[in-house]
Design a protein around this motif. Structure first.
Motif, PDB file in Angstrom:
ATOM      1  N   TYR A  65      61.688  46.060 106.697  1.00 36.39           N
ATOM      2  CA  TYR A  65      60.843  46.567 107.614  1.00 36.39           C
ATOM      3  C   TYR A  65      59.768  47.279 107.016  1.00 36.39           C
ATOM      4  O   TYR A  65      60.038  47.823 106.125  1.00 36.39           O
ATOM      5  CB  TYR A  65      61.702  46.995 108.873  1.00 36.39           C
ATOM      6  CG  TYR A  65      62.571  46.061 109.621  1.00 36.39           C
ATOM      7  CD1 TYR A  65      62.184  45.551 110.877  1.00 36.39           C
ATOM      8  CD2 TYR A  65      63.923  45.874 109.341  1.00 36.39           C
ATOM      9  CE1 TYR A  65      62.991  44.838 111.469  1.00 36.39           C
ATOM     10  CE2 TYR A  65      64.621  45.059 110.017  1.00 36.39           C
ATOM     11  CZ  TYR A  65      64.166  44.433 111.177  1.00 36.39           C
ATOM     12  OH  TYR A  65      65.172  43.486 111.777  1.00 36.39           O
TER      13      TYR A  65
ATOM     14  N   TYR B 152      63.769  44.892 117.171  1.00 36.29           N
ATOM     15  CA  TYR B 152      63.264  43.560 117.981  1.00 36.29           C
ATOM     16  C   TYR B 152      62.896  43.869 119.220  1.00 36.29           C
ATOM     17  O   TYR B 152      61.983  42.985 119.723  1.00 36.29           O
ATOM     18  CB  TYR B 152      64.629  42.781 117.905  1.00 36.29           C
ATOM     19  CG  TYR B 152      64.317  41.718 118.749  1.00 36.29           C
ATOM     20  CD1 TYR B 152      63.755  40.385 118.263  1.00 36.29           C
ATOM     21  CD2 TYR B 152      64.923  41.168 119.957  1.00 36.29           C
ATOM     22  CE1 TYR B 152      63.417  39.152 118.832  1.00 36.29           C
ATOM     23  CE2 TYR B 152      64.697  40.048 120.925  1.00 36.29           C
ATOM     24  CZ  TYR B 152      63.901  38.955 120.111  1.00 36.29           C
ATOM     25  OH  TYR B 152      63.702  37.874 120.704  1.00 36.29           O
TER      26      TYR B 152
ATOM     27  N   GLU C  58      68.104  47.319 114.205  1.00 39.19           N
ATOM     28  CA  GLU C  58      67.387  46.081 114.154  1.00 39.19           C
ATOM     29  C   GLU C  58      67.322  45.374 115.467  1.00 39.19           C
ATOM     30  O   GLU C  58      66.429  45.005 116.026  1.00 39.19           O
ATOM     31  CB  GLU C  58      68.159  44.863 113.570  1.00 39.19           C
ATOM     32  CG  GLU C  58      68.187  45.226 111.931  1.00 39.19           C
ATOM     33  CD  GLU C  58      68.521  44.076 111.078  1.00 39.19           C
ATOM     34  OE1 GLU C  58      67.706  43.841 110.002  1.00 39.19           O
ATOM     35  OE2 GLU C  58      69.674  43.749 110.845  1.00 39.19           O
TER      36      GLU C  58
END
Length: 110
Positions: A82, A39, A35
């Motif tokens: 996602y 990001y 993650e």
């Protein structure tokens, strides 16, 4: 945690290595790495490369295993909400992969 949908990787998906990889990718630390890298708008697996190598050594370097790991990462990322944003994104540090997929949350996709 759902079972891995092996698809075309059924030849390698039912091995102890595949099971260990699937478990590894679901660890809190692995998910945090995926993650965080996402990001930063980088391919999810890019930041996980040194951890994969440390955990699995030369076993992870086989092309078929790397491809299967990419499919596993896709399923993990999708389970977290996602969606695939782009494929074949160049990896900056080519420790294990040269290219990989980049993901984004639907509200972040442009």
């Amino acid at each position: 945690m759902k079972d891995f949908d092996a698809g075309s990787f059924s030849d390698v998906a039912h091995t102890p290595l595949a099971s260990a990889l699937w478990q590894f990718l679901h660890r809190d630390t692995s998910i945090a790495c995926l993650e965080t890298t996402t990001y930063l708008k980088r391919p999810a697996i890019e930041g996980l490369q040194p951890h994969l190598l440390a955990e699995f050594g030369d076993e992870i370097k086989a092309d078929r295993v790397k491809q299967m790991t990419g499919r596993m990462v896709k399923q993990v990322m999708e389970s977290l909400g996602y969606r695939l944003e782009q494929i074949d994104v160049s990896i900056r540090r080519k420790d294990l992969y040269k290219t990989a997929a980049r993901y984004a949350k639907p509200e972040e996709q442009q």
